[in-house]
Structure formats: structure tokens, C-alpha cells
Scaffold this motif. Structure first.
Motif, short mmCIF file in Angstrom:
data_model
loop_
_atom_site.label_atom_id
_atom_site.label_comp_id
_atom_site.label_asym_id
_atom_site.label_seq_id
_atom_site.Cartn_x
_atom_site.Cartn_y
_atom_site.Cartn_z
N ALA A 272 73.94 3.76 26.24
CA ALA A 272 73.48 2.30 25.71
C ALA A 272 72.23 1.93 26.65
O ALA A 272 71.46 1.31 25.61
N SER A 273 72.13 1.73 27.69
CA SER A 273 71.15 0.79 28.37
C SER A 273 70.35 1.80 28.69
O SER A 273 69.05 0.58 28.85
N LEU A 274 69.90 3.02 28.16
CA LEU A 274 68.69 3.87 28.42
C LEU A 274 67.92 3.54 27.02
O LEU A 274 67.42 3.80 26.59
N GLY A 275 69.61 3.20 26.00
CA GLY A 275 68.90 3.67 24.80
C GLY A 275 68.63 2.28 23.64
O GLY A 275 68.38 2.45 22.34
N PRO A 305 65.55 -0.82 28.98
CA PRO A 305 65.98 1.05 29.44
C PRO A 305 64.33 1.56 29.84
O PRO A 305 64.62 2.84 30.24
N GLY A 306 63.56 1.14 29.22
CA GLY A 306 62.32 1.63 29.60
C GLY A 306 62.22 1.98 31.67
O GLY A 306 62.01 3.12 31.85
N PHE A 307 63.03 0.92 31.78
CA PHE A 307 62.59 0.90 33.27
C PHE A 307 64.08 1.75 34.02
O PHE A 307 63.60 1.97 35.15
N LEU A 308 65.20 1.89 33.23
CA LEU A 308 66.71 2.70 33.54
C LEU A 308 65.79 4.24 33.58
O LEU A 308 65.66 4.89 34.82
N ARG A 352 74.11 10.23 23.11
CA ARG A 352 73.36 10.70 24.79
C ARG A 352 72.63 11.95 24.94
O ARG A 352 71.02 10.98 25.19
N MET A 353 72.87 13.27 24.37
CA MET A 353 71.78 14.00 24.91
C MET A 353 70.33 13.82 24.19
O MET A 353 69.14 13.76 24.77
N SER A 354 70.44 13.24 22.88
CA SER A 354 69.43 12.82 21.70
C SER A 354 68.61 11.76 21.84
O SER A 354 67.45 11.87 22.25
N VAL A 355 69.65 11.28 22.93
CA VAL A 355 69.33 9.47 23.15
C VAL A 355 67.89 9.68 24.54
O VAL A 355 66.51 9.79 24.55
N ILE A 356 68.61 10.61 25.09
CA ILE A 356 67.99 10.45 26.82
C ILE A 356 66.19 11.41 26.23
O ILE A 356 65.29 11.25 26.89
#
Ligand code: URP
Ligand code: ZN
Ligand code: ZN
Length: 459
Positions: A272-275, A305-308, A352-356
Motif C-alpha cells: 500500500a505505501s509503495l503503490g 511511494p517513490g521515496f520509499l 504485492r509482487m506485481s505492485v513492487i
């Protein structure tokens, strides 16, 4: 039995150090050979997966889920069956869930209860963190027993959820000291629970009752302060610390600085925090805004998200989970007149895997952080990765009727997932039964973490 010998042909095998086009031969759930043109004998009974033009990567480990969690007057929708099936569809072959006792209650009973929920339902492997929500000699004894007899090597302490799960600094100090003694990893939900309680009162008094109040009453400082405090206390007893669900730039900076000072601390951003981000709390549609309510909240700063992701790519942040804790719109409506009553939680175990991949590889050409997962545990599964998909609640396997990543086009999606040598998911079809997953015991003093703790002690 037919599935016990498996040959994955012609994929690009992704390892920690390099990627190479090769075949992978798996027997009885163990990778036996990786190399070009493998021809394992006998050919009869051999299952062959064609991985041409696909990546073969380690099965994912979601370090943070809450399946069928009784929480905030409700119970999260994904149970250990739907949740782990969704995990497999997303290329995750192991989850780590949380057994959470009420204050004053037994940790061992909580562990046994969660295990009895999981064992008959899990479709992928799983382990359990246990939460420490109060302190006494009995808690200390039970932590020892969980580590020595039940394969638990991580304990989560909440610095928020006042009067429910929150522990104070004295209790944190005691719990961290105990983790250190037992060879466990201390985890924290890092938010200042007292400030949240005061901030929430203030918002409600001003007539702010909607989901935006959830973020407004706990700005980034509330997360960063608790993160700094937890690191300070853990460092005082040289206990390794794992900060779960890192949601803000401020908290991530605190972790990054501490790592630079040599402190043994790990940060876990989540899908969530990355996507996605906290601008959703201001959506005019109440149901939409409420669907994003979780703690700590997503941040309205859209560059978060980009920063994390950058910090994850350079190892300032360490692993990714999801905090998958799904509530449907009806459950979220418990808080329709008061944001403090909206059950906290979002989806992600399937995404998760696809979002990352999308945010970390396609967008900014970084390497997928698969090696971190492989380093902290054995590789339990294999995923064939390539294809694209638009994330949608209409097609996902998670149990809720909303997806916080709705409409995101992902260019890395599992084509097939292998767990313990068996193809459990291929081309949209499952080949799993409830209860097929196994509980994974985790040993005390995990070397990846405790090697550094020992070195620091010697210094
Ligand atoms: O909002 C969240 N994070 N729900 C699950 C409980 C927790 O704090 O992890
Ligand atoms: Zn938490
Ligand atoms: Zn959580």
C-alpha cells in the motif's frame, strides 16, 4: 506423486547475484539442479513447465498479514483459505500472520488459537509472529516457551491502539530485553498512541468525522517520533528491531539514519505505501476514502511511494509485506459517523509482487527485492513471472469488494506458482486444497540479524 518431479524449462532464473537462462529441476520440493538443457531421467512422471521468455523467481514471502483477524468490532474478510489462495495467485508462497492476545491474556493460547484457524485452511506455507500487548512474568515465560517450543522468533509490540494493544516505554524496554535474551526479533507498530487519541478527540470536536480525520489526527511526526523512540529503546538493550508498515517519508528517514549509525534496525514498507497514497482520504465518495483507512495512514504527499521505493532499492528499507487486513464496505461503515470506528486495514496479499515490480522495476529500473526475502528464509516456492494485468476487485481473489490498487496496469504477473515442488497455480487455475500449506518454525538467533548484534556486543 505425479507432481513430485518438476522441470521448469528455458526461463530466466533470477538469483540474488545474477540472472541466467536455465532449466530448473525440482524433486520432492527441493531444487536439485539448475543448468542448461537438463534431461532428468526417467521422463515418465515428470511434469514440465515451459518458462520460455519468462522469469523464474523465488516464491514471495509476505512478512505481514492479518487473516480472519477479530478487530475493531469486526473480523477481517480474507480468512486463511481465501487469503492464502489469493497469495498464491500473486506469487507469494509463504505468509507470516500475527497471533494477537488481548491485554491480560495468554500469548500461548493466542498462538494456539491462530494456528487452529490456519492449519485446516492454509493453501500456502505460513508462520506466526506473536504480539506482546501487556507485560508480566507470565508473559516473559510464555515468550520463552514460544521461542523454544513453537518456532516463533518475532514479537510485535504496539505503540498505538491506546487501551487495546498499546504498551508503554517501560513495557517496551522489558519486551525488547526479553527478545534479545531469547534470540528473537522485536517488531513495533510505531505510532504515538497518546497523540492519536488526543488528535482524534480534537478532530471530532471540530466536526471532522470522515476518513480524512483519520490522517489529520496522526500526521507524519506521530509515526516518526514513535519510530525514533523504539529505535532508541531497542538500541539501549542491543535488541534487533523490525519496524512494521513504514508509511511515511519521515519514519523512513529515521530508519535510514539509524542504519547509517550502525543500529540493527529493519524497515518494512508495504504494498500500500509503495503503490498508492493518502490523497484517497479526500475522495468525495465516503466508501472509497474509507477503504484506504489503515494505521499508520497512507500519506497525502504523492511522492511518498517513490521515496520509499528508492529506500527499498538501496537497502535502507529491508523487506516488503502487505498488512493484508481486508474489510468490505459494509464493515467499514461501522465508522460512517466517526472515523475512529472505521476498521483499519487494506488489501495487498495478491497484489504485492506485481505492485513492487511495477513501481520498482518498470517505473524506475530497480531490481526486485527478491533477494531479501530469500536471505531471511529458505526459498519455499518458485514463480514464473511475465504477462500483464490490470488490477481490479472484479477479478482479484482477495475476499473484499474493493481493491486499493484498482486500475493499476502491472507488467509483471505470475503465470504459474510452484509450492514445495507442486504447480499450485497456472494460467488462472488453482491446484490446491485447504490445509495443504505447512506451519514453518523459525529458529531463535537468526544469523542474518544476530551476527550483527553479536559483533556490536563485542565492540
Ligand atoms: O490498519 C492496520 N494496520 N490494521 C491491522 C493492524 C495493524 O496495526 O497492523
Ligand atoms: Zn500495526
Ligand atoms: Zn498489521
Amino acid at each position: 506423486l505425479a507432481q513430485q518431479r518438476l522441470l521448469i524449462k528455458g526461463g530466466k532464473v533470477v538469483n540474488d547475484d545474477c540472472s541466467v537462462v536455465a532449466d530448473v529441476y525440482v524433486e520432492d520440493g527441493v531444487v536439485q539442479q539448475v543448468g542448461p538443457n537438463l534431461n532428468p531421467e526417467p521422463p515418465t512422471g515428470l511434469v514440465v513447465l515451459d518458462a520460455t521468455n519468462k522469469l523464474v523467481i523465488p516464491g514471495g514471502i509476505d512478512t505481514h498479514t492479518h487473516m480472519q483477524f477479530p478487530f475493531m468490532g469486526s473480523r477481517s474478510k480474507d480468512d486463511f483459505y481465501t487469503g492464502t489462495k489469493a497469495a498464491i495467485a500473486g506469487g507469494t508462497t509463504m505468509i507470516i500472520d500475527f497471533a494477537i492476545p488481548q491485554k491480560g491474556c495468554s500469548l500461548i493460547e493466542a498462538f494456539d488459537r491462530w494456528k487452529s484457524w490456519a492449519d485446516p485452511k492454509v493453501c500456502c506455507d505460513y508462520a506466526l509472529h506473536v504480539a506482546v500487548t501487556w507485560w508480566s512474568n507470565k508473559v516473559k515465560e510464555e515468550m520463552k516457551s514460544l521461542v523454544q517450543n513453537k518456532g516463533v522468533n518475532s514479537f510485535k509490540m504496539f505503540m498505538a491502539y491506546k487501551d487495546l494493544y498499546m504498551v508503554n516505554d517501560e513495557e517496551l524496554y522489558a519486551a525488547f530485553s526479553c527478545c534479545k535474551e531469547l534470540g528473537a526479533v522485536a517488531q513495533v507498530h510505531a505510532e504515538n498512541g497518546e497523540l492519536i487519541a488526543q488528535g482524534a478527540k480534537k478532530m471530532l470536536a471540530m466536526g471532522i468525522t470522515g476518513p480524512e480525520g483519520h490522517e489529520l489526527c496522526r500526521p507524519e511526526d506521530v509515526e516518526a517520533e514513535a519510530t525514533q523512540r523504539a529505535i532508541t529503546i531497542a538500541n539501549a538493550v542491543n535488541c534487533p528491531l523490525f519496524v512494521v508498515h513504514v508509511m511515511s517519508k519521515s519514519a523512513a528517514r529515521v530508519i535510514s539514519n539509524a542504519r547509517r549509525e550502525g543500529k540493527v534496525v529493519y524497515g518494512e514498507p508495504i504494498a500500500a505505501s509503495l503503490g498508492t497514497d493518502g490523497t484517497n482520504y479526500w475522495n468525495k465518495d465516503w466508501a472509497h476514502a474509507a477503504a484506504y483507512v489503515m494505521g499508520p495512514p497512507l500519506r497525502p504527499d504523492p511522492s511518498t511511494p517513490g521515496f520509499l521505493m528508492n529506500l527499498l532499492a538501496n537497502d535502507d528499507l529491508s523487506v516488503t509485506g502487505t498488512d493484508n487486513c481486508t474489510f468490505d464496505i459494509c464493515q467499514k461503515a461501522l465508522g460512517k459517523d466517526d472515523f475512529t470506528k472505521i476498521p483499519n486495514g487494506v488489501n495487498g496479499v495478491e497484489d504485492r509482487m506485481s505492485v513492487i515490480w511495477e513501481k520498482g522495476v518498470v517505473s524506475i529500473s530497480r531490481c526486485l527485492n527478491v533477494e531479501q526475502n530469500a536471505r531471511i528464509s529458505v526459498i519455499l516456492g518458485v514463480v514464473l513471472f511475465c504477462k500483464h494485468r490490470t488490477i481490479s476487485a472484479k477479478t482479484h481473489h482477495q475476499a473484499n469488494n474493493f481493491n486499493i490498487f484498482e486500475g493499476m496496469i502491472c507488467h509483471g504477473v505470475p503465470v504459474a506458482t510452484v509450492s514445495k515442488g507442486k504447480v499450485v497455480y497456472e494460467g488462472g487455475a488453482f491446484n490446491v486444497t485447504a490445509g495443504e500449506g505447512k506451519y514453518v518454525s523459525r529458529p531463535p538467533f537468526p544469523p542474518y540479524v544476530y551476527k550483527r548484534v553479536r559483533q556490536r556486543e563485542q565492540v
